[in-house]
Scaffold this motif. Structure first.
Motif: not given
Length: 301
Positions: A1, A282-283, A285-286, A290
């Motif tokens: 990010m 975080q994962k 959000s990624e 993606s």
């Protein structure tokens, strides 16, 4: 990010009438239109979690806009604009920092009270029902199918539109009883049409759309249009083609990652929900970012 942002869990625009604060979206009324603001809230097992997911609202709005435009040649939709400057309301400019990238101005319509689910693969509640009865929503399926198998053809498996708690899977005949045969047939046909077009596009970009949920509205001149969101990680199961292997759950771009974490810590699925660890936030959000990049070919930021 690329940058750190603080997730927005709620919005406050006191100058406008708040129509609804849902699990994810805050909806405001502006004359004969609605302002739909996608927050960074996330829910699991019908409970809104205390932790927000950075960029989630932007992904939901950006992907919905992308799909609304991509399918507009075959199905009309409620989107007017996502540009704050083009919404024609000076009040919104005062809240531009909050609203930008996560807001849609849309037509106000009469909502059809049916969740229109199209399934192309065997997963989720459909897989659970199939194991017991070899059916989904009254539709008989062949025996011997495995979890995550592609179905012989996509199926329309509607559900009730619950304002609280769980949606309930229903048969097509129940939809006919609720809205009439003509409208029920339109819901099925139009939902299938959008799903098939989106699936072909997504497959070319390495994503399997396992299933998805559509909502529909009726305009003042009695036309059916696609509303709410369209083909996002919240309303769909997105699987990467790479690594797809029937017979087990698949890796996904959606919030199944969070559901799995909550199952692993044995949360009882009753409020209050636990705070998510930073690495899970975080994962997730990624995964959302993606999905956006893979489908649109663009970075969101």
């Amino acid at each position: 990010m690329k940058k750190d942002i603080v997730p927005i869990l709620t919005t406050h625009i006191p100058e406008l009438k708040l129509c609804n604060r849902g699990k994810v979206r805050d909806v405001y009324e502006i004359n004969d239109t609605l302002l739909i603001v996608a927050t960074d809230r996330i829910s699991a097992f019908d409970v809104v979690l205390p932790s927000g997911i950075p960029y989630k609202g932007h992904v939901l709005t950006g992907l919905s806009e992308f799909w609304f435009k991509y399918t507009s040649s075959i199905i009309p939709n409620h989107l007017i604009t996502t540009e704050i400057e083009h919404m024609g309301n000076p009040i919104l400019l005062q809240y531009k920092d909050t609203l930008m990238g996560r807001s849609m101005l849309v037509k106000k319509v009469r909502v059809v009270p049916v969740e229109c689910v199209i399934r192309g693969y065997l997963a989720g509640s459909g897989w659970k029902e199939y194991q017991k009865t070899h059916t989904i929503c009254g539709i008989k399926l062949p025996g011997g199918l495995k979890e995550s198998d592609r179905l012989p053809e996509p199926i329309f498996t509607p559900s009730t539109k619950a304002t609280v708690g769980h949606d309930e899977n229903i048969t097509f005949s129940r939809v006919v009883d609720m809205v009439g045969k003509k409208l029920a047939e339109e819901l099925k046909e139009n939902s299938m049409k959008v799903y098939l077009r989106a699936c072909a596009y997504a497959l070319d970009r390495g994503i399997i759309i396992c299933d998805t949920k559509f909502e529909w509205g009726i305009t003042a001149d009695n036309k059916m249009i696609l509303i709410d969101e369209a083909l996002t990680p919240d309303s769909s199961r997105f699987w990467p083609c790479d690594g797809y292997e029937p017979g087990k759950p698949q890796h996904s771009y959606d919030k199944q990652f969070i559901r799995d974490y909550l199952e692993n810590i044995r949360w009882d699925k009753k409020p209050p929900a636990p705070v998510l660890p930073p690495e899970i936030i975080q994962k997730t959000s990624e995964k959302y970012l993606s999905a956006y990049k893979t489908l649109t070919g663009k970075n969101l930021f």
